[in-house]
Structures are given as structure tokens and as C-alpha cells.
Design a protein around this motif. Structure first.
Motif, PDB file in Angstrom:
ATOM      1  N   LEU A  26     -63.160  24.841 -45.020  1.00 43.85           N
ATOM      2  CA  LEU A  26     -62.788  25.551 -44.205  1.00 43.85           C
ATOM      3  C   LEU A  26     -62.086  26.808 -44.729  1.00 43.85           C
ATOM      4  O   LEU A  26     -61.964  27.836 -44.408  1.00 43.85           O
ATOM      5  N   VAL A  27     -61.221  26.253 -45.662  1.00 42.12           N
ATOM      6  CA  VAL A  27     -60.407  27.261 -46.411  1.00 42.12           C
ATOM      7  C   VAL A  27     -61.179  28.397 -47.206  1.00 42.12           C
ATOM      8  O   VAL A  27     -60.777  29.644 -47.153  1.00 42.12           O
ATOM      9  N   ALA A  28     -62.229  27.733 -47.865  1.00 43.31           N
ATOM     10  CA  ALA A  28     -63.129  28.715 -48.401  1.00 43.31           C
ATOM     11  C   ALA A  28     -63.653  29.811 -47.237  1.00 43.31           C
ATOM     12  O   ALA A  28     -63.590  30.973 -47.618  1.00 43.31           O
ATOM     13  N   GLY A  29     -64.033  29.276 -46.015  1.00 44.58           N
ATOM     14  CA  GLY A  29     -64.625  30.375 -45.188  1.00 44.58           C
ATOM     15  C   GLY A  29     -63.562  31.182 -44.678  1.00 44.58           C
ATOM     16  O   GLY A  29     -63.699  32.396 -44.625  1.00 44.58           O
ATOM     17  N   TRP A  30     -62.424  30.682 -44.572  1.00 44.89           N
ATOM     18  CA  TRP A  30     -61.202  31.430 -43.938  1.00 44.89           C
ATOM     19  C   TRP A  30     -60.701  32.734 -45.037  1.00 44.89           C
ATOM     20  O   TRP A  30     -60.781  33.785 -44.546  1.00 44.89           O
ATOM     21  N   LEU A  31     -60.996  32.311 -46.225  1.00 48.26           N
ATOM     22  CA  LEU A  31     -60.423  33.417 -47.341  1.00 48.26           C
ATOM     23  C   LEU A  31     -61.555  34.343 -47.465  1.00 48.26           C
ATOM     24  O   LEU A  31     -61.190  35.658 -47.516  1.00 48.26           O
ATOM     25  N   PHE A  32     -62.996  33.997 -47.088  1.00 47.97           N
ATOM     26  CA  PHE A  32     -63.738  35.110 -46.926  1.00 47.97           C
ATOM     27  C   PHE A  32     -63.727  36.066 -46.010  1.00 47.97           C
ATOM     28  O   PHE A  32     -63.669  37.292 -46.235  1.00 47.97           O
ATOM     29  N   LEU A  33     -63.208  35.479 -44.730  1.00 48.47           N
ATOM     30  CA  LEU A  33     -63.352  36.167 -43.624  1.00 48.47           C
ATOM     31  C   LEU A  33     -62.067  37.208 -43.643  1.00 48.47           C
ATOM     32  O   LEU A  33     -61.916  38.284 -43.433  1.00 48.47           O
ATOM     33  N   ALA A  34     -60.859  36.507 -44.170  1.00 47.95           N
ATOM     34  CA  ALA A  34     -59.637  37.231 -44.275  1.00 47.95           C
ATOM     35  C   ALA A  34     -59.781  38.319 -45.245  1.00 47.95           C
ATOM     36  O   ALA A  34     -59.335  39.449 -45.038  1.00 47.95           O
ATOM     37  N   GLY A  35     -60.401  38.124 -46.377  1.00 44.38           N
ATOM     38  CA  GLY A  35     -60.774  39.166 -47.314  1.00 44.38           C
ATOM     39  C   GLY A  35     -61.432  40.369 -46.520  1.00 44.38           C
ATOM     40  O   GLY A  35     -61.192  41.740 -46.900  1.00 44.38           O
ATOM     41  N   CYS A  36     -62.552  39.880 -45.626  1.00 43.93           N
ATOM     42  CA  CYS A  36     -63.121  41.044 -45.190  1.00 43.93           C
ATOM     43  C   CYS A  36     -62.244  41.751 -44.129  1.00 43.93           C
ATOM     44  O   CYS A  36     -62.478  43.083 -44.040  1.00 43.93           O
ATOM     45  N   TYR A  37     -61.502  41.027 -43.354  1.00 36.53           N
ATOM     46  CA  TYR A  37     -60.670  41.725 -42.674  1.00 36.53           C
ATOM     47  C   TYR A  37     -59.860  42.830 -43.104  1.00 36.53           C
ATOM     48  O   TYR A  37     -59.635  43.925 -42.646  1.00 36.53           O
ATOM     49  N   GLY A  38     -59.315  42.462 -44.418  1.00 33.91           N
ATOM     50  CA  GLY A  38     -58.457  43.331 -44.996  1.00 33.91           C
ATOM     51  C   GLY A  38     -59.185  44.455 -45.717  1.00 33.91           C
ATOM     52  O   GLY A  38     -58.618  45.686 -45.606  1.00 33.91           O
ATOM     53  N   LEU A  39     -60.487  44.223 -46.027  1.00 32.74           N
ATOM     54  CA  LEU A  39     -61.251  45.367 -46.545  1.00 32.74           C
ATOM     55  C   LEU A  39     -61.439  46.393 -45.302  1.00 32.74           C
ATOM     56  O   LEU A  39     -61.528  47.775 -45.451  1.00 32.74           O
ATOM     57  N   VAL A  40     -61.840  45.792 -44.169  1.00 31.48           N
ATOM     58  CA  VAL A  40     -61.974  46.648 -42.639  1.00 31.48           C
ATOM     59  C   VAL A  40     -60.726  47.572 -42.394  1.00 31.48           C
ATOM     60  O   VAL A  40     -60.934  48.640 -42.071  1.00 31.48           O
ATOM     61  N   THR A  41     -59.836  47.008 -42.526  1.00 31.48           N
ATOM     62  CA  THR A  41     -58.576  47.545 -41.807  1.00 31.48           C
ATOM     63  C   THR A  41     -57.623  48.255 -42.831  1.00 31.48           C
ATOM     64  O   THR A  41     -56.818  48.961 -42.508  1.00 31.48           O
ATOM     65  N   SER A  42     -57.928  48.082 -44.197  1.00 36.22           N
ATOM     66  CA  SER A  42     -56.905  48.517 -45.259  1.00 36.22           C
ATOM     67  C   SER A  42     -56.899  50.107 -45.084  1.00 36.22           C
ATOM     68  O   SER A  42     -57.837  50.977 -44.650  1.00 36.22           O
ATOM     69  N   ARG A  43     -55.796  50.508 -45.247  1.00 35.74           N
ATOM     70  CA  ARG A  43     -55.545  52.228 -45.283  1.00 35.74           C
ATOM     71  C   ARG A  43     -55.171  52.678 -46.715  1.00 35.74           C
ATOM     72  O   ARG A  43     -54.595  53.779 -46.930  1.00 35.74           O
ATOM     73  N   ASN A  44     -55.543  51.727 -47.731  1.00 34.88           N
ATOM     74  CA  ASN A  44     -55.248  52.270 -49.336  1.00 34.88           C
ATOM     75  C   ASN A  44     -56.296  51.417 -50.113  1.00 34.88           C
ATOM     76  O   ASN A  44     -56.585  50.225 -49.842  1.00 34.88           O
ATOM     77  N   LEU A  45     -56.866  52.226 -50.840  1.00 38.84           N
ATOM     78  CA  LEU A  45     -57.883  51.603 -51.442  1.00 38.84           C
ATOM     79  C   LEU A  45     -57.332  50.625 -52.531  1.00 38.84           C
ATOM     80  O   LEU A  45     -58.199  49.582 -52.828  1.00 38.84           O
ATOM     81  N   VAL A  46     -56.321  50.779 -53.189  1.00 39.36           N
ATOM     82  CA  VAL A  46     -55.940  49.918 -54.218  1.00 39.36           C
ATOM     83  C   VAL A  46     -55.645  48.439 -53.417  1.00 39.36           C
ATOM     84  O   VAL A  46     -55.960  47.295 -53.733  1.00 39.36           O
ATOM     85  N   HIS A  47     -55.210  48.454 -52.093  1.00 36.99           N
ATOM     86  CA  HIS A  47     -54.978  47.389 -51.187  1.00 36.99           C
ATOM     87  C   HIS A  47     -56.285  46.755 -50.966  1.00 36.99           C
ATOM     88  O   HIS A  47     -56.442  45.533 -51.128  1.00 36.99           O
ATOM     89  N   ALA A  48     -57.178  47.616 -50.702  1.00 39.59           N
ATOM     90  CA  ALA A  48     -58.670  47.043 -50.468  1.00 39.59           C
ATOM     91  C   ALA A  48     -59.336  46.348 -51.652  1.00 39.59           C
ATOM     92  O   ALA A  48     -59.768  45.216 -51.352  1.00 39.59           O
TER      93      ALA A  48
END
Lengths: 114, 78, 603, 249
Positions: free
Chosen positions: A7-29
């Protein structure tokens, strides 16, 4: 409870994707992309784990002792190298984007708007 | 499943979430370093010392350093 | 023979490392000659393999870990006709691309050549390996190099953003593949295609793990293949990459994504996932991809972006031809891919010639300015007609073979889709060709879309005379792409190759139990049928009609124009989805994975 | 898409995908299970005929060596790619590094003290890749990090002048070429790519495992120089390169 590592693996994947979707800075993305990738490390190593076994290094270990799966560890090693190098390329691109566009906010990058 | 493993896993999940939620890239570089460290601990607990060593070098030093240098360059104006 | 597949990878890697080591002290012609020779070397190896694979699969276990009792610890390369053919295609296109760059692309010593050779090795390795994780490694090798090549022109704003979108979307797709590999490894405990096949066999209908695992693994490959909704990166990257790099992107890299889908399914997943499970997703995905891309293609004025959407439209057709998972249509697809690679490669090189001669890629800016480029003009216009499906070109042969195969498999609607898609994309290419090279149509006024104007040429200064090393590859690629349609027996050989590609059981037996022989059943494919020629001519006529309608839009009768006006709002929405925004692309990708898993689950 | 639309769509898709992932994960063997057919075979081969105490090293450099060959060239290609992307643009020029000589003395001292330690540890880890955890990659990263301690300790610009890119690029290429060449040598000697030709020695001794330590060495050279190059090109961007207008200020 034994599902937790997966579950931690699945969570990390979705969390990373959330960050990519919402990020306002490419370095952050780019940082968020490394989080999404780290889900693969956790999944691979969790799949290869064996209860009560030790690391697959037969230094002082008697031959025949139970060890965890060495194959997934080799795969994860490759994966880590891939992650670091892709990150380097992405950061290099981000640096140059900043020079040419004057911003690294994906909302303000309009060069490719169709 | 040992308590140590549960703690390491939760630490990784928490640190990963913090990286994603980090307000800006410079703060993120720091949390990313912590995340790299948490992963290293997890890998040690999962009996993967080879991977842990790699992660220690790459995840806590090389990648955060590259991010920090990029942040420094992109923070300035054009 | 057994060591040849590995040499296809090792030779370009060694030469690349050698050039990186001493390239800075070598005179430029030496760098050119050495890179070309190593390409030709891989080409020779590939042709040898292509000949050998007529009667058997070439199986080579790296480091000599041959299997005992169907199990091994090593990595295996398994080459059949399709794999060998792709290696040949990769090497041939790379040879053309490197010839085109002769003397140019020297901003950073020999590093352009080093990257190109690594790209060659990555693509060859991906086509030849028989191991899922090894395929991922080569996939990442070609990816990493491709990102750098896309952003090669750092002086301009667009290449950088195009490369970044490309890199993030492709990397995320690759991580999906790796997650899928992890799931399948957990279930089967194996990484080789054949070993996974063997371990999955005989377990009844697939459960959630197999379905989601398969969807994740295929996602990475479908991203590369630019299937809707994974396709957004393609136009961004193609529009900005250097022209010789575009030849490889369009001609073979995206097609390798489809190859990944076909290979992973047949050699590994087919044991648990019968064809009925995968078919609907591939067919629907293909139809949507072809339609979306055709419409987008018509709406472009930037030459490379237009060609990129044309490639994507053809990828949609390829996906449909693959989706039937029948030897006849897949055989047609193989011919279509070869013909398309030649024709599209030539068109991209023509675009590069225009850019280097006039410093622009915008069709309206270039209006009439191609008149004094006779060779390029003929090349571009013939290429446009071939793309539309003019008999007897290779693209036409591939199209008609695919149509026949699909019709026989019960997909009666397929020929209509193929005709419509080739007509629409052919029309778009013809329209810009006629505008640029003959000055046909209404002289464009001030267009609102100014993208593509005033681009830096790829050669430093503009070239007043185009060298033969630039024009030659374009003419040759086009010649081969057209001539392929007239090779006797090509359709039959392709159908047999497709049969071998789709035979997962035979693949496993060859890999693990040494049964390498391939039996080639008789095939009655000829290619030249009356209906095929008629359909080809119909799509060319339609293409000419649509191109004329676009060129003389103001002279169209009122009802036709009314239809055009009515179509504008939906087109605007479609264009708006291609926003160039990274976050959007990631959401679309996740939607694609979910839909793919859902489609496999409910089929 | 607007930010809100994007977020809403993500929420819906992520919920569906998350559910699918959980269903799939439920199908995996129980965490910690003993089902590892490939792993068991790999262990038997490593401690048996190949005499490699570090089984991960055996899988990485011998049994699945071609993966690592690909991996090393991903690193190699990315370093070249980053150098290409980070080359100075026509309107950029290098400026002297102001204040680079004024590193705090305590930092400098720590750098000089840590340097030999990291060189020692890195070298040890590369050399012992076949018998203990670590190897060419891990050791290489540590060596490269140690190198950067020198930058912290000393004057960045002076050091860059002392060791410019050229020898580093040469070392990186030679390391990568050595790996590929050892693979091709296998074809020449035994007709098999990447075959482990050298005598295997006895389990656990430094010179056991045949070609595994040699390949570790090649990777160590490549990774050290590659990572130094990579970090240096980012440092150059942050410290040395300015656009012409900036430099004139």
C-alpha cells in the motif's frame, strides 16, 4: 497489516502524480516525479522480501541460509540509476527553460499551446 | 512483520507526502533529502544493503544537490 | 549467429564510448565516417539475422546461462523476423539521418553522434531482447537519449518545453511499466517473456493482479506509441526535435512502442490474457487516435507539427491493424510501418531542407517560396501522395493488406477508417506542399497562429545551396518507401513474420526448450487486388478534394462552408486539450491507465 | 484545463486507479512469503559455480550483466545529454567566481579531513563489490561526493581549472567502453557475450567471482567521473555562467 508495504508503494505513486498535476514549479514537479518513481523501489523490494531471512551476502553466512530475493535488489539498483539520470536531464531542461521563458511555472509556459 | 519495519514504512510514506506538499522547490530539496534517508532506512530493514548504499549516495546527496543548484539558478530573474 | 543480436547492441555502444573519448581530437569527417560505418555494421548484422530468421528463431543466452529444465538465471535475446526487421529499419533510418547531418550538428564536438549511436543501441536492444526487465532498460536508454536529442537546440524556447513534456510523460509511463513488472514478478517470480508465459499458463481466467499488471506494463509502451490519451507529448516533441531525429522518432521509435505491446502480449501475457481481452482496448484506442490525429493534422500550419499529427494518425491505424491480433492484418501492419518509415522520413527531411534554406517551418510564411527547390518539391509532393495511399507505393500496399486482413477478420468498418484517415492526413500534407512548392491556393493573409516563424536553421547559417548529403537521404528514403509496394511476395513474408510474432507458445518453446524452428504456413496474400487499387485511388482523390477545399475555402459553396463553420467549436475544444501543460498530460495519462485496465477487465 | 478542472479530474481518476491498484496488490503473495523461484536459482548459481559471495553483485554483473550494461549507458548517455543541454548558450559567458576564496576555514578543514575518508571508503566499496554490499556504482557515487567536498573546501574556480572536463569525459567514456569491451571479448574467447571468463577463485576472497570485480572497477571509474561531470555542470550553471547582460552589471 501484511499489505502495508504494498500500500505504501501505491500511495507513493499516486502522491507523486498528485504533485505533478498540481505543481506550480517545474523543479518541484521533477521532485514529485522522483517520489512517483520511488514507489517502484518499495514495490520491488517488498515483493522480494522473505520473513526471517537475511541479506543475500554470504560473507559470514553459511551457504544454504535463507536470504531475501537478490534479483529484485539488482533491479532496484538499476532503477535508482535510471531515476537519478532522468532527474538530471529533467533539471537540465528546466534550467534552460528558465533561461528562455523566464519562468518555471507550467501555468505560464505557453510556447506549445495549440 | 516487525515494528521497525512498520515504522520505516510509515516514515517513508510520510516523508514522501511531505515532499509532494512542500510549498516550494527549495524547501522540497530538504524534505527530499529526508525522504532519501527514510528510504535508506527502509532498505536496510528490508535486508537490501546494496540498494541502501546506492540510495544513500543518490537520494540524499546527488539528487537533492542537483535540485538545490537548479533552484538557486532559477530563483534569479532572467 | 547466436552472438549477432548482442553485437547489434554492443557495437554502437562501443563506438559511442570511443567517440566520446577521442572525438574531440578527431577531424569531423572521421567522426562522420566512423558513426556511419558502425550504423552500416548494425545494418549488416540485422540483414544477416533477417535472412536467418526465415526458418528459425535466433535464441542467445547472455553470459551463457542456457536453461536447464526450462529455467535459467540469465537474460535471453530472442530474434524473429519482426525483431530482426526492426533492427534493420532502425539501422537504415539512422544511416540516412547521419548522412543528412554530414558536416553539421557540430556545436558540441561529436556529442550529437554519440547520442545518436546510443539511441541506435537502445532501439536495437529493445527490438531484440527476450526479457521484460531488459526491455525496460533499453526502453529507458532510448528514452533518456531521446529527451536530450529533442532539447538539442537550447537557443530556442520551444524545444526545451517540448523535451520536458516528452521526458516527464514518457518517464511516468515507464514507471507504470516497472510497477507492472513488479506485480507480474510477484505473481510469477520470473522476468523473461517466455518464463512469464510458462508461469502464467494454466491458471484459468485472469484475476485483478494480471489485469492491472498487464495494463500497467502496456501503458509505458502505449505512451511511446502515442495512443490517445497518452499521445500529447508526440506533437510537442516532434515539432521541435532536429529533423534527422524526427526521422527516427516518427519512422521507428513510436512504432517500437507498438512492438512492445505486441511482443509483451504474445510472448508473455497471452498465456493468461486471451486475445479477446486486449482486442477492444486496442481497437477503440486505435480508432480514436486515428480520428483525433486526422482532425488535428488538418488544423496545423507548422510543418513538423503537421507531420507529427500525421504520424499519430497512422499510429492509430497501426493500432487498429494490431488490435485484431490476426496474422493477416498484423502482416499488413508490418508492411505499412516500413512504407510509412520511408515516406515520413523523407517528408521530415524535406521539412528540414526548407528550414535550412528559408529559416521557417510555417506553411503560410513559406507560401510559394519552395518553387526554386525542384528536387525537394518533387520529393515532398510524391511523399504526400504516397502518404494518402497512392498505388503502388509501400504505404498503399501496407494499407490495402491491413484493410483486407481486417475485413476478413470481421471488421468491415476498417477500410472506411483507413481510407478516411489516409485521405485526411494526406490532404493536410498535400495542402502545405502545394502552398509551399507551387504557390497554389489563396495567398494566406495575416494568420493568427504565428508559431513556426523565424526558426533558427539546423545548420547555423541558412544554406543557399543544399548539399547532396542532405537531399540524397530524403530522395533515397522516399524511393525505398515507394518501391516497397512493388516488391513481389512482401505481403506473404510479412504475414508469416506476423504469424511468428503472435505465436506465444512457439516463442516459449524456442526460448526455454530449444525448439527454435519456425514453420511457415502457406499464405495466399498477393496485395494487388482490384478493390485495393480502387480504395487507394479513392483515398488519393479524397485527399486532393479536401486539400483543394482547404486551399480555396473562400470559393466553397455556402452549404459546405456552413459545415466548416459548425465544426469550429468542437475543433477549438479539441485543440484546447492539447494545451502543452504538464499537469494536464499527467492527468490524461492516469485516465488512460485506468481505462485500459477497465477495458481489459470487462472484456 | 483550469486548475480546478484538472484537480477534479485527477481526484476521480486517482480514486479509480487507486482502487484498481489495491485490488491488484491483494493478489500478490503474502508479504515475506518464501515464493522466490528466480531468487533461489540466482543464489544457487552465485554461491555455486560463480563463487560470488555478494549475490546481488553476481546478479548485477554476471547473471543479468546485460541489464547493467544498459544501465551504465543510460548514465553515460544522460551525462553526455546533460553536458549538451547545459552547454553555454551563445549569449552566455563565464564570470570569475566572486567570493569563492572566502569559504569558512572550519568548512575547509572539514572538507580536507573528510576527503581522504570518503576516497578510502569509496575505493574500498568499489573493490569489494563481489564479496560485500556495494560495488562500482555505490563506491563511485561516494568517490564523486568526496570530490565535491574539495569544491566546498577549496576554491571552486581554481579547482575547475585544475581538473577540467576533458579528462573526466575521457575517464567516463573509457569506463563505459571497458564494460562493453569485456562483453565483446566474451564473444571472441568463448563465443558468448559477457561470459564470465576469468577464474572464479574461492567464495568470499577479494579476487573471487571472475569478471565481477573487473566490471565493478569499470563501473566505478565511469560512475565517479560521470557523477562529477554531472554535478560540475550544474555547479557551473549556478556559479560560473551568466548571460552577457548579467555579466556586464
Amino acid at each position: 497489516m501484511t499489505l502495508l508495504p504494498y500500500l505504501v508503494a501505491g500511495w507513493l505513486f499516486l502522491a507523486g502524480c498528485y504533485g505533478l498535476v498540481t505543481s506550480r514549479n517545474l523543479v518541484h514537479a521533477v521532485g514529485c516525479l522522483t517520489i512517483a518513481q520511488s514507489s517502484t523501489y518499495v514495490l520491488l523490494l517488498a515483493v522480494g522480501y522473505r520473513s526471517g531471512a537475511t541479506a543475500p551476502v554470504f560473507g559470514d553466512l553459511p551457504v544454504g541460509a535463507p536470504v531475501v530475493d537478490p534479483v529484485v535488489q539488482a533491479l532496484t539498483l538499476t532503477d535508482i540509476v535510471v531515476s537519478a539520470t532522468v532527474t538530471a536531464l529533467l533539471l537540465a531542461l528546466t534550467l534552460q527553460i528558465h533561461k528562455r521563458h523566464g519562468t518555471v511555472d507550467p501555468d505560464e509556459l505557453r510556447a506549445l499551446r495549440n | 512483520m516487525t515494528a521497525l519495519l512498520v515504522v520505516a514504512l510509515l516514515l517513508v510514506a510520510l516523508a514522501g507526502t511531505l515532499v509532494v506538499l512542500a510549498p516550494g522547490p527549495s524547501r522540497q530539496a530538504v524534505t527530499l533529502s529526508v525522504f532519501g534517508l527514510a528510504l535508506t532506512v527502509l532498505f536496510v530493514v528490508l535486508q537490501a544493503p546494496d540498494v541502501a548504499l546506492s540510495q544513500l549516495g543518490v537520494g540524499t546527496v546527488v539528487v537533492p544537490l542537483m535540485i538545490m543548484l537548479t533552484v538557486q539558478k532559477t530563483r534569479r530573474g532572467r | 549467429m547466436e552472438s549477432l543480436p548482442l553485437l547489434c547492441v554492443a557495437v554502437p555502444l562501443l563506438v559511442a564510448a570511443g567517440l566520446a573519448a577521442v572525438g574531440r581530437w578527431l577531424p569531423r569527417p572521421v567522426v562522420d565516417v566512423v558513426s556511419l560505418l558502425s550504423c552500416l555494421g548494425v545494418l549488416g548484422l540485422g540483414v544477416t539475422l533477417l535472412v536467418a530468421t526465415g526458418s528459425r528463431r535466433v535464441v542467445s543466452w547472455v553470459a551463457g546461462y542456457t536453461p536447464h529444465g526450462g529455467a535459467s538465471v540469465g537474460v535471453v535475446f530472442v530474434v524473429d523476423r519482426v525483431g530482426a526487421g526492426l533492427a534493420v529499419l532502425v539501422a537504415a533510418l539512422m544511416t540516412g539521418a547521419l548522412l543528412y547531418t554530414w558536416r553539421y550538428f557540430s556545436e558540441v564536438e561529436s556529442k550529437f553522434h554519440v547520442l545518436m549511436l546510443l539511441f541506435l543501441a537502445g532501439m536495437a536492444g529493445f527490438a531484440l531482447t527476450g526479457d521484460l526487465f531488459d526491455a525496460f532498460v533499453f526502453f529507458e536508454l532510448m528514452g533518456a537519449v531521446a529527451y536530450a536529442l529533442t532539447g538539442y537546440k537550447i537557443e530556442e524556447a520551444q524545444p526545451l518545453q517540448g523535451a520536458l513534456n516528452f521526458a516527464v510523460v514518457n518517464s511516468l509511463g515507464a514507471y507504470c511499466t516497472l510497477l507492472g513488472i513488479g506485480l507480474l514478478y510477484g505473481r510469477t517470480g520470473e522476468l523473461g517473456f517466455a518464463q512469464i508465459h510458462q508461469a502464467l499458463a494454466g491458471h484459468g481466467p485472469p484475476d485483478a493482479l494480471v489485469v492491472v499488471g498487464a495494463a500497467l506494463v502496456l501503458t509505458g509502451f502505449l505512451v511511446k506509441a502515442a495512443a490517445v490519451p497518452f499521445h500529447f507529448w508526440l506533437a510537442d516533441a516532434h515539432a521541435v526535435a532536429p529533423s534527422p531525429v524526427c526521422v527516427l522518432f516518427s519512422g521507428v521509435m513510436v512504432e517500437l512502442g507498438l512492438y512492445g505491446v505486441a511482443r509483451t502480449w504474445s510472448a508473455a501475457l497471452s498465456a493468461a490474457l486471451p486475445a479477446e481481452r486486449l482486442r477492444p482496448a486496442l481497437l477503440v484506442g486505435g480508432v480514436v487516435t486515428a480520428l483525433v490525429a486526422s482532425v488535428m493534422c488538418l488544423a496545423q500550419t507548422h510543418l513538423k507539427r503537421l507531420l507529427a499529427f500525421s504520424t499519430m494518425a497512422h499510429m492509430g491505424l497501426f493500432l487498429v491493424a494490431l488490435g485484431a491480433l490476426e496474422p493477416a492484418s498484423v502482416g499488413g501492419l508490418l508492411v505499412y510501418v516500413l512504407g510509412h518509415a520511408g515516406v515520413k522520413g523523407a517528408l521530415f527531411l524535406c521539412a528540414g531542407l526548407l528550414l535550412n534554406h528559408h529559416g521557417s517551418l510555417d506553411a503560410e510564411e513559406l507560401y510559394g517560396r519552395g518553387r526554386e527547390m525542384p528536387v525537394t518539391r518533387v520529393c515532398f509532393l510524391v511523399g504526400a501522395l504516397a502518404l494518402a495511399g497512392l498505388p503502388p507505393s509501400g504505404t498503399w500496399l501496407g494499407k490495402t493488406l491491413s484493410e483486407d486482413g481486417l475485413s476478413h477478420a470481421g471488421y468491415g468498418w476498417a477500410p472506411a477508417l483507413f481510407v478516411a484517415t489516409s485521405a485526411l492526413t494526406g490532404a493536410a500534407v498535400l495542402r502545405v506542399g502545394l502552398q509551399i512548392f507551387l504557390g497554389v491556393g489563396e495567398r494566406p493573409g495575416s494568420a493568427e497562429d504565428t508559431r513556426g516563424r523565424h526558426e533558427d536553421s539546423e545548420t547555423g547559417a541558412l544554406l543557399s545551396r543544399l548539399p547532396a548529403t542532405m537531399v540524397g537521404p530524403a530522395v533515397t528514403l522516399l524511393g525505398v518507401g515507394v518501391a516497397l509496394g512493388m516488391v513481389p511476395g512482401l505481403g506473404r513474408v510479412a504475414e508469416q513474420a506476423a504469424q511468428t510474432l503472435l505465436d506465444g507458445g512457439g516463442y516459449a518453446a524456442a526460448t526455454l526448450h530449444g525448439a527454435v524452428g519456425v514453420h511457415a504456413p502457406a499464405s495466399d496474400v498477393t496485395g494487388f487486388t482490384a478493390s485495393g487499387v480502387v480504395l487507394g485511388l479513392v483515398s488519393v482523390a479524397l485527399a486532393l478534394a479536401v486539400a483543394a477545399a482547404q486551399l480555396y475555402s473562400r470559393r466553397l459553396p455556402a452549404p459546405v462552408r456552413a459545415v466548416g463553420v459548425a465544426l469550429r467549436p468542437p475543433l477549438r475544444i479539441l485543440r484546447a486539450t492539447h494545451s502543452g501543460h504538464l499537469g494536464d498530460y499527467v492527468v490524461w495519462l492516469l485516465l488512460g491507465v485506468t481505462l485500459l485496465a477497465g477495458a481489459i477487465a470487462v472484456s | 484545463m483550469s486548475r480546478r478542472a484538472r484537480l477534479a479530474m485527477f481526484a476521480v481518476v486517482a480514486a479509480a486507479l487507486g482502487a484498481a491498484l489495491v485490488l491488484a496488490l491483494l493478489g500478490l503473495p503474502r508479504f515475506g512469503s518464501a515464493f522466490h523461484p528466480y531468487g533461489d536459482r540466482a543464489v544457487a548459481v552465485a554461491v555455486g559455480p560463480q563463487q560470488t559471495a555478494n549475490v546481488v553483485g553476481s546478479v548485477t554483473f554476471d547473471q543479468r550483466g546485460v541489464d547493467t550494461l544498459g544501465e551504465e549507458f543510460i548514465l553515460f548517455g544522460s551525462v553526455i545529454g546533460a553536458l549538451v543541454l547545459l552547454r553555454p548558450a551563445p549569449e552566455e559567458r563565464e564570470v570569475g567566481v566572486r567570493g569563492a576564496g572566502r569559504v569558512m576555514s572550519s568548512t575547509g578543514l572539514a572538507g580536507y579531513l573528510l576527503l581522504p575518508i570518503s576516497l578510502l571508503v569509496g575505493g574500498y566499496i568499489v573493490a569489494h563489490g563481489a564479496v560485500s554490499p556495494g560495488g562500482g556504482f555505490q563506491g563511485g557515487v561516494i568517490l564523486a561526493s568526496g570530490w565535491h567536498l574539495l569544491y566546498v573546501a577549496g576554491r571552486y574556480a581554481a579547482l575547475r581549472r585544475l581538473v577540467p572536463n576533458k579528462p573526466l569525459e575521457l575517464a567516463e567514456a573509457v569506463g563505459g567502453a571497458a564494460f562493453a569491451a569485456i562483453g565483446v571479448a566474451g564473444i571472441g574467447v568463448a563465443g558468448v557475450f559477457l561470459v564470465n571468463l576469468l577464474p572464479k577463485g574461492s567464495l568470499g576472497s577479494l579476487l573471487s567471482a571472475g569478471t565481477v570485480p573487473v566490471l565493478n572497477g569499470a563501473v566505478g571509474v565511469e560512475v565517479t567521473s560521470g557523477v562529477v561531470l554531472l554535478l560540475a555542470s550544474f555547479l557551473d550553471q549556478a556559479v560560473v555562467l551568466r548571460s552577457i547582460e548579467e555579466a556586464d552589471e
